[in-house]
Each structure stands twice: as C-alpha cells, then as structure tokens.
Design an enzyme around this catalytic site. Structure first.
Site, PDB file in Angstrom:
ATOM      1  N   ASP A 131       0.937  -1.268   0.075  1.00  0.00           N
ATOM      2  CA  ASP A 131       0.037  -0.022  -0.059  1.00  0.00           C
ATOM      3  C   ASP A 131       0.729   1.343   0.028  1.00  0.00           C
ATOM      4  OD1 ASP A 131       1.164  -0.234   2.534  1.00  0.00           O
ATOM      5  OD2 ASP A 131      -0.860  -0.799   3.369  1.00  0.00           O
ATOM      6  N   HIS A 179      -6.957  -4.947  10.265  1.00  0.00           N
ATOM      7  CA  HIS A 179      -6.656  -4.527   8.810  1.00  0.00           C
ATOM      8  C   HIS A 179      -5.284  -5.224   8.235  1.00  0.00           C
ATOM      9  CE1 HIS A 179      -4.731  -0.328   9.640  1.00  0.00           C
ATOM     10  NE2 HIS A 179      -3.521  -1.431   9.383  1.00  0.00           N
ATOM     11  N   ASN A 225      -7.305  -2.751  14.402  1.00  0.00           N
ATOM     12  CA  ASN A 225      -8.659  -3.234  14.030  1.00  0.00           C
ATOM     13  C   ASN A 225      -8.621  -4.432  13.067  1.00  0.00           C
ATOM     14  OD1 ASN A 225      -7.614  -2.138  11.774  1.00  0.00           O
ATOM     15  ND2 ASN A 225      -9.143  -0.586  11.422  1.00  0.00           N
ATOM     16  N   GLU A 259      -9.517  -2.089   5.415  1.00  0.00           N
ATOM     17  CA  GLU A 259     -10.007  -1.869   6.821  1.00  0.00           C
ATOM     18  C   GLU A 259     -11.093  -2.921   6.790  1.00  0.00           C
ATOM     19  OE1 GLU A 259      -8.455  -0.035   8.765  1.00  0.00           O
ATOM     20  OE2 GLU A 259      -8.122   1.977   7.847  1.00  0.00           O
TER      21      GLU A 259
HETATM   22  C1  GLP Z   1      -0.313   0.220   8.564  1.00  0.00           C
HETATM   23  C2  GLP Z   1       0.070  -0.568   7.512  1.00  0.00           C
HETATM   24  C3  GLP Z   1      -0.393  -1.955   7.472  1.00  0.00           C
HETATM   25  C4  GLP Z   1       0.403  -2.259   8.843  1.00  0.00           C
HETATM   26  C5  GLP Z   1      -0.360  -1.656   9.908  1.00  0.00           C
HETATM   27  C6  GLP Z   1       0.359  -1.959  11.216  1.00  0.00           C
HETATM   28  O1  GLP Z   1      -1.532   0.568   8.625  1.00  0.00           O
HETATM   29  N1  GLP Z   1      -0.686  -0.209   6.027  1.00  0.00           N
HETATM   30  O2  GLP Z   1       0.295  -2.762   6.306  1.00  0.00           O
HETATM   31  O3  GLP Z   1       0.234  -3.567   8.898  1.00  0.00           O
HETATM   32  O4  GLP Z   1      -0.095  -0.199   9.839  1.00  0.00           O
HETATM   33  O5  GLP Z   1       1.364  -1.077  11.764  1.00  0.00           O
HETATM   34  P1  GLP Z   1       2.364  -1.396  12.886  1.00  0.00           P
HETATM   35  O6  GLP Z   1       3.295  -2.576  12.600  1.00  0.00           O
HETATM   36  O7  GLP Z   1       3.261  -0.135  12.883  1.00  0.00           O
HETATM   37  O8  GLP Z   1       1.660  -1.565  14.134  1.00  0.00           O
END
Ligand code: GLP
Length: 241
Positions: free
Chosen positions: A66, A137, A135, A142
């Site tokens: 993404d 995702h 959440n 989402e």
């Molecule tokens: C972002 C990314 C996700 C990732 C998520 C969790 O939203 N788009 O791909 O898994 O954050 O982030 P973190 O690893 O910092 O908790």
C-alpha cells in the site's frame, strides 16, 4: 494456518527471515510482497544482515501492499521512503525491481489495474509479508473490505488515522486515503507470512485466527488461504485459546 508463538518479536522475526532466505536459495528471482509499519522492521533488519552475509537479492522483485494517497514518493512519510530507508537501500536489490503504488497518480483506477498486471507479469507473489492493524486490517484493507477486493483506493478509518498519527507531526497530516492491494490480491500470494507483535494486537490476532472468516476482520480471510504462517510474540498471542 500455521501459528508459531515465540517468546519475543526478535525470535519470531528471525524465523520469518529464515523462511524468506531459504526460499531465496531455491528461487533467486523470488517475488516478495512487502509491508510497512513498525512490525516488519526487525524482519527487515534480519534480511539486511543476511544480505551482508551473502544472501543475493539481485534478482528479487518486490511489491508493497500500500501507499498513502497524495504523498509523492520522496515525501518523508511515504511508504516508498520508508521502504528505501529500512530495506531497499541496504540490500543488493535493483531499485527498478521494487514496486510501491504511486499515491500521486492522476488516474487511480488505471494505476491500480497496472499494479495488478505487474504482479501477474512477475508470476504472482511468492511470499507476502503482512502486519496487522489493531482493527484487524491487512495492507490498508479496513474492516468491511470485501474478501475478494482488488487493488484500489481505500478510505482509512478513524482508528487507523489515530494509530498512524505517531508517524506524523499532527493528526491532520495523516492522509485519509490510500491505495491498497485488496484482500483478494493478498490471498493469491503463494505463501503469506503474518507478523503480530505486542499486546495491542492481541484482540485483532484472536479475531483473525479464532474468529469467523468475515470482512469485519480482514485478516481472518487468511484462514481460507492454503499456506499462511503466523509468527507471534507471547503478548500478541495472549488472547488465543
Ligand atoms: C499500517 C500498514 C499495515 C500495517 C499496519 C500495522 O496501517 N498499512 O500494512 O500492518 O500499519 O502497523 P504497525 O506494524 O506499525 O503496528
């Protein structure tokens, strides 16, 4: 799903890195799907160490999950900048073999179609690395994202905007839209590696692994994937039965 619970995130990241470097031995032109966020940082550090010890990434192709809409690739908070800083610039990978969606493209539907086509032209993703949002995702899919969704523009939830404010200087700076591979795109990867670390992921991890397969928990879609390995630390696994 195979679920591996390790004492620490470091240990889990080492195992995940070994899975990737082992695959690299048999498939030098490996196609990796990659994630951003704090979770894969230890894994990326291990891959950099492996490269310094001789693992060869010169034929590897990568596709990131993404990118934020509206941030040019050189923006300090773009996911392209994140990937260059934390992984690509420290590997012997060819920059032209690394792909991150362009969040500033004028024609987003065309960009998304081209991204899917590029993945297909590379022969599909061999190993998709995933983190998980608090959440549930995956990528920026989402809750509510259809399980057959493809690469598209998505609207970020309030929860995600709150979670991701820590990377920006103010909440208002967090883009409200992103381009994300869809859940359906992710499920086409030959292997998925989901990483979950820390107590704030325990609820999302429980829903993903033990809950029903439902768009309410996009990560739960991995239950129907034929080859998914989940690496957890003890804190993230704490709510599992
Ligand atoms: C972002 C990314 C996700 C990732 C998520 C969790 O939203 N788009 O791909 O898994 O954050 O982030 P973190 O690893 O910092 O908790």
């Amino acid at each position: 799903m195979e679920v591996i619970v390790c004492k620490t995130a470091e240990e889990a990241s080492r195992l995940a890195a070994t899975l990737i470097t082992d695959a690299l031995q048999t498939t030098p032109a490996l196609v990796l799907g990659l994630a951003t966020g704090s979770t894969p940082l230890l894994l990326y550090r291990e891959l950099i160490k492996a490269c310094q010890s001789g693992a060869d990434f010169s034929r590897v192709r990568t596709f990131n999950l993404d990118e934020y809409c509206g941030l040019p690739p050189e923006h300090p908070h773009s996911y392209r900048t994140f990937m260059n800083a934390h992984l690509f610039s420290n590997l012997n990978i060819r920059p032209e073999n690394t792909h991150v969606p362009d969040g500033t493209a004028d024609n987003l539907p065309a960009l998304c179609a081209a991204y899917e086509a590029a993945i297909a032209a590379a022969g599909g993703i061999d190993i998709q690395v995933l983190g998980i949002g608090s959440n549930g995702h995956i990528g920026f899919n989402e809750p509510g994202s259809p399980l057959d969704s493809r690469t598209r523009r998505v609207t970020l939830t309030e929860q995600t905007l709150r979670d991701n404010t820590r990377f920006f200087s103010a909440r208002e700076e967090v883009p409200r839209y992103a381009i994300s591979m869809g859940v359906g795109t992710i499920l086409e990867a030959k292997k998925c590696v989901l990483l979950g670390f820390g107590a704030n992921k325990a609820r999302a991890i429980k829903a993903a692994i033990e809950g029903p397969v439902s768009p309410d928990s996009p990560a739960s879609a991995l239950q129907v994937h034929r080859d998914t390995v989940v690496f957890l630390d003890e804190a993230a696994a704490a709510k599992l039965q």
